[in-house]
Motif scaffolding. Structure first.
Motif, mmCIF file in Angstrom:
data_model
loop_
_atom_site.group_PDB
_atom_site.id
_atom_site.type_symbol
_atom_site.label_atom_id
_atom_site.label_comp_id
_atom_site.label_asym_id
_atom_site.label_seq_id
_atom_site.Cartn_x
_atom_site.Cartn_y
_atom_site.Cartn_z
ATOM 1 N N CYS A 253 1.404 -7.976 4.443
ATOM 2 C CA CYS A 253 0.790 -6.731 4.897
ATOM 3 C C CYS A 253 -0.724 -6.946 4.927
ATOM 4 O O CYS A 253 -1.291 -7.483 3.983
ATOM 5 C CB CYS A 253 1.153 -5.621 3.925
ATOM 6 N N TYR B 179 -3.028 -4.766 4.738
ATOM 7 C CA TYR B 179 -3.765 -3.816 3.902
ATOM 8 C C TYR B 179 -3.657 -4.146 2.414
ATOM 9 O O TYR B 179 -4.613 -4.033 1.668
ATOM 10 C CB TYR B 179 -3.261 -2.386 4.136
ATOM 11 N N CYS B 180 -2.453 -4.522 1.955
ATOM 12 C CA CYS B 180 -2.280 -4.708 0.509
ATOM 13 C C CYS B 180 -1.810 -6.121 0.146
ATOM 14 O O CYS B 180 -1.547 -6.400 -1.020
ATOM 15 C CB CYS B 180 -1.298 -3.681 -0.036
ATOM 16 N N CYS C 116 2.962 -3.191 5.761
ATOM 17 C CA CYS C 116 4.206 -2.792 5.122
ATOM 18 C C CYS C 116 4.441 -1.303 5.376
ATOM 19 O O CYS C 116 3.505 -0.557 5.685
ATOM 20 C CB CYS C 116 4.203 -3.118 3.637
ATOM 21 N N CYS D 6 2.265 1.220 3.391
ATOM 22 C CA CYS D 6 0.865 1.316 3.798
ATOM 23 C C CYS D 6 0.733 2.105 5.096
ATOM 24 O O CYS D 6 -0.208 2.887 5.244
ATOM 25 C CB CYS D 6 0.255 -0.064 3.972
HETATM 26 ZN ZN LIG Z 1 0.880 -2.812 2.430
#
Ligand SMILES: [Zn+2]
Length: 428
Positions: free
Chosen positions: A200, A202-203, A234, A237
């Motif tokens: 992902c 973002y994370c 994901c 997110c």
């Molecule tokens: Zn994520």
């Protein structure tokens, strides 16, 4: 599952069913040529008197397992004749080589006989491949050659690239519009998984299911218009972002900057070519048979289209252009690369000191470790018929490895060799 059939002079005929093979053996019209995989030889037929249909070998090369499928194609359907999974030795090779080099290093520095220093191998410069990769290529080649010997192979198919962005933009191979859109979606997904490392953005989580977050970083919020603007995220997110602007959602400045740079980068690679796959493709071209080279996106599209379960062997069936897949519910023959033993006769312990010695001769009473034997034990605790791969012992009492576990200490006089060791062990 189909049985390979050879003619009187050992030339390949169409594979037949197991039932038919059994009948022909009973009527003495055929002899057993080889047990694993099962090959029979007809005693009364020549290739000139037989009709052959197009049979193709399909290869899906993986790092641990290579799937091989033998299919018969008649334009409308793809009938699966045989499925194989070639299990490579993988890390065994690199671990073995590095532990050997460590033992030698110790013997150079220890106060022992002189051991000459070892310099980098000059052969590495020209066409050198790491030993584990070379093993993967060599064993795949060797099995393709065998299948060509045992079946009337008229074509080959292999995956060459993980994704093919040319297919996204549309080319003449894909005529139907709907089909084209579906293949393109798979190619884009394969490309994005590769680009963003299955994570992902973002994370950095790779545990959850990642999906395409259709956001364009350059226009901050609008849907992406081309592939370079797409990112993977994901599910949680995407839910947390809830349509918010990306510069609002990503609070970490450095991460945002990195994302922007990545998406701005021009598309350099149109296809991700894997070293082993391209080496296999080069070999396939040398066979002189027509070769179809496909992409991973198309394989996945075929698999979902025909609702086949995920397995390396069935993935091989899905490589390239495929029509309706039939008769695919057959057992998979697992071919495990075991090698033919080692040439070092000294076994060492964890510190590199001699622990034991192997026998000078690999054969004991004309039996070698890896041979397939049938042991008929008349009396005692181990009474019965045991068939499997044998491990020989110098005293003459062997271990027979059956699918449900080994039987140890069987005297050599009860053992009959069915098939000589060929560097592979077989199971269903
Ligand atoms: Zn994520």
């Amino acid at each position: 599952m189909a049985v390979f059939v050879l003619d009187r002079r050992g030339r390949p005929l169409m594979p037949c069913s197991e039932k038919r093979a059994r009948l022909m053996l009973e009527r003495q019209r055929a002899r057993v040529h080889r047990l694993m995989p099962f090959v029979i030889r007809l005693t009364d037929r020549l290739i000139e008197e037989s009709t052959l249909q197009p049979v193709r070998i399909k290869i899906e090369s993986g790092s641990k397992i290579t799937g091989l499928a033998l299919v018969r194609e008649d334009g409308e359907s793809t009938a699966v004749l045989n499925l194989f999974e070639l299990i490579h030795r993988g890390r065994q090779i690199s671990e073995g080589l590095s532990s050997r080099s460590n033992f030698r290093r110790r013997r150079r520095s220890a106060n022992l006989r002189y051991r000459a220093p070892h310099y980098a191998n000059p052969a590495r410069t020209n066409g050198w491949l790491p030993p584990s990769l070379r093993h993967r290529i060599d064993t795949t080649k060797s099995w393709v050659r065998r299948f060509i010997r045992w079946a009337p192979v008229s074509g080959l198919a292999s995956e060459l690239v993980r994704y093919d962005l040319a297919a996204v933009e549309g080319d003449e191979r894909v005529s139907d519009n709907q089909e084209h859109a579906e293949i393109a979606a798979q190619e884009i997904r394969a490309y994005l998984l590769d680009k963003w490392g299955h994570q992902c953005v973002y994370c950095d989580s790779d545990r959850q299911h990642v999906q395409i977050d259709p956001i364009d970083l350059r226009t901050a919020g609008e849907p992406a218009r081309d592939i370079s603007g797409l990112i993977l995220a994901c599910t949680s997110c995407i839910a947390r972002r809830a349509g918010r602007d990306i510069s609002e959602f990503v609070t970490d400045r450095a991460r945002l900057e990195r994302l922007r740079n990545w998406t701005k980068a021009p598309q350099r690679d149109r296809a991700a070519v894997d070293g082993a796959r391209s080496a296999i493709a080069q070999f396939l071209a040398t066979t002189g048979l027509p070769v179809e080279l496909a992409s991973g996106g198309r394989t996945k599209w075929n698999r979902t289209r025909f609702a086949l379960p995920k397995s390396q062997a069935l993935d091989a069936v899905c490589v390239g252009a495929v029509t309706a897949v039939v008769c695919w519910r057959i057992p998979v023959i697992k071919i495990k690369c075991t090698g033919r033993g080692r040439y070092q006769r000294t076994l060492v312990n964890a510190h590199g000191f001699p622990r034991a010695h192997l026998m000078r001769n690999k054969r004991i009473h004309n039996v070698q470790t890896g041979d397939r034997v049938r042991a008929t034990v008349p009396t005692g605790k181990k009474a019965g018929i045991h068939t499997g791969r044998v491990a020989v012992r110098s005293r003459g009492y062997f271990d027979v490895h059956k699918p449900d576990g080994p039987v140890t200490g069987i005297h050599h006089r009860y053992c009959v060799v069915l098939q000589r060791a060929d560097g592979y062990s077989y199971s269903m």
